[in-house]
Design a protein around this motif. Structure first.
Motif, PDB file in Angstrom:
ATOM      1  N   GLY A 192      -1.855  -6.334  -3.118  1.00 17.21           N
ATOM      2  CA  GLY A 192      -2.800  -5.990  -2.065  1.00 17.21           C
ATOM      3  C   GLY A 192      -2.121  -5.315  -0.891  1.00 17.21           C
ATOM      4  O   GLY A 192      -2.638  -4.343  -0.330  1.00 17.21           O
ATOM      5  N   PHE A 196      -3.016  -1.456   0.090  1.00 15.73           N
ATOM      6  CA  PHE A 196      -3.604  -1.286   1.417  1.00 15.73           C
ATOM      7  C   PHE A 196      -2.758  -0.338   2.261  1.00 15.73           C
ATOM      8  O   PHE A 196      -3.285   0.578   2.908  1.00 15.73           O
ATOM      9  CB  PHE A 196      -3.733  -2.642   2.110  1.00 15.73           C
ATOM     10  CG  PHE A 196      -4.308  -2.560   3.501  1.00 15.73           C
ATOM     11  CD1 PHE A 196      -5.668  -2.375   3.686  1.00 15.73           C
ATOM     12  CD2 PHE A 196      -3.498  -2.658   4.614  1.00 15.73           C
ATOM     13  CE1 PHE A 196      -6.211  -2.294   4.959  1.00 15.73           C
ATOM     14  CE2 PHE A 196      -4.018  -2.580   5.888  1.00 15.73           C
ATOM     15  CZ  PHE A 196      -5.374  -2.394   6.063  1.00 15.73           C
ATOM     16  N   LEU A 237      -7.825   2.278  -1.433  1.00 18.76           N
ATOM     17  CA  LEU A 237      -8.483   1.216  -0.663  1.00 18.76           C
ATOM     18  C   LEU A 237      -9.565   0.533  -1.499  1.00 18.76           C
ATOM     19  O   LEU A 237      -9.790  -0.683  -1.369  1.00 18.76           O
ATOM     20  CB  LEU A 237      -9.070   1.786   0.628  1.00 18.76           C
ATOM     21  CG  LEU A 237      -8.028   2.204   1.683  1.00 18.76           C
ATOM     22  CD1 LEU A 237      -8.717   2.834   2.888  1.00 18.76           C
ATOM     23  CD2 LEU A 237      -7.192   1.004   2.127  1.00 18.76           C
ATOM     24  N   ALA A 238     -10.243   1.297  -2.359  1.00 12.60           N
ATOM     25  CA  ALA A 238     -11.219   0.677  -3.275  1.00 12.60           C
ATOM     26  C   ALA A 238     -10.503  -0.246  -4.251  1.00 12.60           C
ATOM     27  O   ALA A 238     -10.982  -1.365  -4.533  1.00 12.60           O
ATOM     28  CB  ALA A 238     -11.989   1.773  -4.018  1.00 12.60           C
ATOM     29  N   PHE A 240      -7.691  -1.708  -3.654  1.00 12.39           N
ATOM     30  CA  PHE A 240      -7.267  -2.840  -2.825  1.00 12.39           C
ATOM     31  C   PHE A 240      -8.379  -3.884  -2.716  1.00 12.39           C
ATOM     32  O   PHE A 240      -8.135  -5.089  -2.852  1.00 12.39           O
ATOM     33  CB  PHE A 240      -6.867  -2.325  -1.446  1.00 12.39           C
ATOM     34  CG  PHE A 240      -6.816  -3.372  -0.380  1.00 12.39           C
ATOM     35  CD1 PHE A 240      -5.777  -4.284  -0.341  1.00 12.39           C
ATOM     36  CD2 PHE A 240      -7.812  -3.444   0.591  1.00 12.39           C
ATOM     37  CE1 PHE A 240      -5.730  -5.252   0.653  1.00 12.39           C
ATOM     38  CE2 PHE A 240      -7.772  -4.400   1.574  1.00 12.39           C
ATOM     39  CZ  PHE A 240      -6.730  -5.314   1.605  1.00 12.39           C
ATOM     40  N   CYS A 241      -9.600  -3.434  -2.482  1.00  8.83           N
ATOM     41  CA  CYS A 241     -10.731  -4.381  -2.382  1.00  8.83           C
ATOM     42  C   CYS A 241     -10.915  -5.144  -3.689  1.00  8.83           C
ATOM     43  O   CYS A 241     -11.172  -6.364  -3.681  1.00  8.83           O
ATOM     44  CB  CYS A 241     -12.010  -3.631  -2.015  1.00  8.83           C
ATOM     45  SG  CYS A 241     -12.015  -2.949  -0.342  1.00  8.83           S
ATOM     46  N   LEU A 242     -10.782  -4.447  -4.811  1.00  7.60           N
ATOM     47  CA  LEU A 242     -10.910  -5.097  -6.114  1.00  7.60           C
ATOM     48  C   LEU A 242      -9.825  -6.154  -6.295  1.00  7.60           C
ATOM     49  O   LEU A 242     -10.089  -7.274  -6.764  1.00  7.60           O
ATOM     50  CB  LEU A 242     -10.821  -4.043  -7.223  1.00  7.60           C
ATOM     51  CG  LEU A 242     -10.987  -4.547  -8.661  1.00  7.60           C
ATOM     52  CD1 LEU A 242     -12.379  -5.157  -8.861  1.00  7.60           C
ATOM     53  CD2 LEU A 242     -10.747  -3.411  -9.655  1.00  7.60           C
ATOM     54  N   GLU A 244      -8.238  -7.754  -3.928  1.00  4.66           N
ATOM     55  CA  GLU A 244      -8.454  -8.866  -2.988  1.00  4.66           C
ATOM     56  C   GLU A 244      -9.558  -9.805  -3.467  1.00  4.66           C
ATOM     57  O   GLU A 244      -9.508 -11.011  -3.203  1.00  4.66           O
ATOM     58  CB  GLU A 244      -8.785  -8.321  -1.597  1.00  4.66           C
ATOM     59  CG  GLU A 244      -7.655  -7.518  -0.962  1.00  4.66           C
ATOM     60  CD  GLU A 244      -6.365  -8.310  -0.892  1.00  4.66           C
ATOM     61  OE1 GLU A 244      -6.183  -9.099   0.045  1.00  4.66           O
ATOM     62  OE2 GLU A 244      -5.507  -8.126  -1.795  1.00  4.66           O
ATOM     63  N   PHE A 245     -10.561  -9.258  -4.144  1.00  5.72           N
ATOM     64  CA  PHE A 245     -11.621 -10.118  -4.672  1.00  5.72           C
ATOM     65  C   PHE A 245     -11.113 -11.023  -5.797  1.00  5.72           C
ATOM     66  O   PHE A 245     -11.621 -12.118  -6.003  1.00  5.72           O
ATOM     67  CB  PHE A 245     -12.776  -9.254  -5.191  1.00  5.72           C
ATOM     68  CG  PHE A 245     -13.785  -8.900  -4.134  1.00  5.72           C
ATOM     69  CD1 PHE A 245     -14.443  -9.886  -3.410  1.00  5.72           C
ATOM     70  CD2 PHE A 245     -14.071  -7.570  -3.849  1.00  5.72           C
ATOM     71  CE1 PHE A 245     -15.370  -9.559  -2.431  1.00  5.72           C
ATOM     72  CE2 PHE A 245     -15.001  -7.233  -2.875  1.00  5.72           C
ATOM     73  CZ  PHE A 245     -15.650  -8.226  -2.163  1.00  5.72           C
ATOM     74  N   PRO A 250      -5.539 -13.878  -1.049  1.00  7.64           N
ATOM     75  CA  PRO A 250      -5.610 -12.485  -0.593  1.00  7.64           C
ATOM     76  C   PRO A 250      -4.987 -12.283   0.785  1.00  7.64           C
ATOM     77  O   PRO A 250      -5.000 -13.178   1.631  1.00  7.64           O
ATOM     78  CB  PRO A 250      -7.115 -12.212  -0.542  1.00  7.64           C
ATOM     79  CG  PRO A 250      -7.726 -13.556  -0.303  1.00  7.64           C
ATOM     80  CD  PRO A 250      -6.856 -14.531  -1.038  1.00  7.64           C
ATOM     81  N   PHE A 252      -6.048  -9.689   2.777  1.00 11.50           N
ATOM     82  CA  PHE A 252      -7.219  -9.288   3.563  1.00 11.50           C
ATOM     83  C   PHE A 252      -8.379 -10.109   3.036  1.00 11.50           C
ATOM     84  O   PHE A 252      -8.946  -9.806   1.987  1.00 11.50           O
ATOM     85  CB  PHE A 252      -7.473  -7.796   3.346  1.00 11.50           C
ATOM     86  CG  PHE A 252      -8.174  -7.107   4.474  1.00 11.50           C
ATOM     87  CD1 PHE A 252      -7.450  -6.423   5.438  1.00 11.50           C
ATOM     88  CD2 PHE A 252      -9.556  -7.114   4.572  1.00 11.50           C
ATOM     89  CE1 PHE A 252      -8.095  -5.752   6.476  1.00 11.50           C
ATOM     90  CE2 PHE A 252     -10.209  -6.458   5.603  1.00 11.50           C
ATOM     91  CZ  PHE A 252      -9.476  -5.770   6.557  1.00 11.50           C
ATOM     92  N   LEU A 254     -11.514 -10.884   2.276  1.00  9.04           N
ATOM     93  CA  LEU A 254     -12.833 -10.257   2.320  1.00  9.04           C
ATOM     94  C   LEU A 254     -13.954 -11.284   2.388  1.00  9.04           C
ATOM     95  O   LEU A 254     -15.069 -10.957   2.810  1.00  9.04           O
ATOM     96  CB  LEU A 254     -13.014  -9.365   1.095  1.00  9.04           C
ATOM     97  CG  LEU A 254     -12.039  -8.174   0.995  1.00  9.04           C
ATOM     98  CD1 LEU A 254     -12.264  -7.430  -0.316  1.00  9.04           C
ATOM     99  CD2 LEU A 254     -12.209  -7.234   2.179  1.00  9.04           C
TER     100      LEU A 254
END
Length: 532
Positions: A192, A196, A237-238, A240-242, A244-245, A250, A252, A254
């Protein structure tokens, strides 16, 4: 926090003295990159790293990371003040150490709000966080004044000023601060962190370089490298969000955005940060490029006086921030946060309505009200957002918030310069061509100068240079028979020439900023207020 944010803006107003000091022309072909990285290196580094240091603060102690930030920040300040090189080497030295200083700034910013949230009870957090946040915001404007004053004496003094504060702060923080927060054992989220850092760097760099012209276009938004950077950054960044979920620990978090207060409060803070950054740059250009020369100030002295004439803006922050924090502790923050941004939105409309050659008393009142509005918003917004976070996640939450604010400031460079160029482009070429030919410049040369991208003139005014001297001087046009060189390079000609197109640009810039304030006010109103 005050010193960190002073350092984020002190370079902006001191750029003319810095480039003269290292004997480098920032407007020469190939040198614009030095200018852009001096502007955004600190902001970009702190935006990228602040969440990671917030997470490390949760894991190993917020005070420990905060104290380490003081050390890094101070070492970089010392190195910046003893630049041993000139020309490109001198610029690279400054850029490199500004990046290091951004690391120290990120360590401080990531944990300051979390330390205060731990230390103060709920009924006192508004004042405590308000003072901290107002110091952070006011520092970005105080840096303009301090930089203007010190650069007149010695350009290296803008970096010396941080050294004693850094040394005293380092000793004081190691002796006086104690961790009272909850630690969260775990490990750093390396996938992550990397996605990021790379994604945000690519995105912000692409947007910033979008202001440079490409081919025949006035901006760089047709440049394949700019578009590739924006697309690649967004994709990372997309990803990264995946990540982190799916990760168990994590970087960040979310899940925090599941809180309406946290999500909408941070959205409002991001919009306010973008608008504030745009306001800062545009007011500097307005004062240095038009108003101050029209009122008899030579271009070399305009950076100093621009900082002085922007004092009402800073005063507004300093007055309203702590008071708004005190009132929000007692009556809740929603009304204050919403009202502050509505007031700020009204001032952006007022700035468009006044003439370019304004009465300073009216201008001072408008920017004072803008400062008051931003201060009224900032303290309650910070207190409400941080109070909505579980104690063991305050470090990462503080880092996330700082990332959004620093990222917003960095985004504002690309967004608002691009809007200004788009707003000026329809009318500037005609005004430039007609004005130059009226002073004896040949039709060919006038046409060539008129078709140059407006960003060159904007950068020249930002740097305290006479734009027409920079545009016409190298070609020898000013020495040609029949050319009124004295009029062309005087203090009045260029400001009168650019006033109309510049106002068109201001409509685009401040219209967008006002819309951001309205959207931020809307978000603030619907953020859940814990007092109902």
């Amino acid at each position: 926090m005050l010193m960190v944010t002073i350092n984020s803006s002190i370079v902006i107003i001191s750029l003319p003295a810095i480039f003269r000091g290292i004997e480098l022309d920032p407007l020469a072909p190939g040198n614009v990159g030095y200018l852009l990285w001096l502007l955004m290196g600190f902001l970009l580094t702190s935006a990228v790293l602040v969440v990671m240091f917030g997470r490390l603060g949760d894991m190993y102690g917020r005070v420990r990371i905060y104290n380490g930030g003081f050390v890094v920040f101070t070492v970089a300040a010392v190195a910046l003040s003893v630049d041993p090189f000139d020309h490109g080497g001198g610029a690279l030295w400054l850029i490199g150490w500004r990046v290091v200083q951004g690391v120290g700034g990120a360590m401080l910013m990531a944990n300051a709000a979390a330390i205060l949230t731990d230390a103060f009870p709920a009924d006192q957090r508004g004042v405590a966080l308000g003072i901290n946040q107002v110091a952070a915001v006011a520092g970005s404007f105080l840096g303009l004044l301090i930089g203007g004053l010190l650069a007149e004496w010695d350009w290296k003094a803008i970096f010396w000023v941080s050294v004693p504060f850094g040394l005293v702060g380092t000793v004081w923080s190691y002796r006086s601060l104690h961790d009272s927060g909850i630690r969260t054992p775990g490990r750093l989220d390396l996938p992550g962190t990397l996605t990021f850092a790379l994604g945000l760097t690519a995105l912000l760099t692409g947007i910033t370089y979008g202001i440079q012209p490409h081919g025949g276009a006035k901006t760089g938004w047709t440049n394949p490298w700019v578009l590739s950077a924006v697309v690649a950054g967004s994709a990372l960044l997309a990803l990264f969000c995946l990540i982190e979920f799916r990760t168990r620990q994590p970087m960040f978090d979310l899940a925090l955005f599941g809180s309406r207060t946290f999500a909408l409060g941070n959205l409002a803070a991001l919009l306010a940060a973008i608008g504030r950054g745009g306001l800062q740059f545009m007011l500097i250009i307005w004062l240095q490029g038009i108003w101050l020369p029209l009122h008899g100030y030579d271009y070399e002295s305009t950076p100093l006086w621009a900082g002085i004439y922007l004092l009402p803006l800073t005063i507004g922050f300093l007055v309203s921030g702590p008071l708004a924090g005190w009132f929000s502790d007692r009556y809740g923050g929603r009304l204050f946060a919403t009202g502050g941004l509505l007031l700020a939105a009204a001032t952006f409309v007022a700035l468009v309505l006044i003439p370019v050659d304004f009465d300073y008393r009216l201008f001072a009142l408008i920017i004072l009200l803008n400062g008051l509005g931003m201060g009224i918003f900032t303290s309650p917004n910070t207190a409400e957002v941080m109070s909505a976070v579980p104690a063991e996640r305050r470090g990462v939450a503080s880092g996330m918030r700082a990332t959004l604010m620093n990222g917003g400031m960095a985004l504002s460079i690309g967004i608002f310069f691009s809007l200004m160029v788009v707003g000026m482009s329809p009318t500037l070429p005609g005004a430039m061509d007609e004005g130059l030919r009226a002073q004896g410049v040949s039709a060919d040369v006038a046409g060539q100068v008129a078709e140059l991208p407006p960003v060159g003139s904007l950068f020249a005014t930002l740097l305290g240079y006479n734009p027409l001297r920079e545009l016409l001087g190298p070609s020898g046009t000013l020495d040609q028979p029949g050319v009124d060189a004295a009029e062309l390079t005087g203090e009045q000609f260029f400001p009168h020439l650019i006033s109309g197109p510049f106002h068109s640009g201001l409509i685009a810039v401040f219209g967008a900023a006002g819309l951001m304030m309205l959207l931020g006010a809307f978000a603030s109103w619907f953020a859940r207020d814990k007092r109902g």
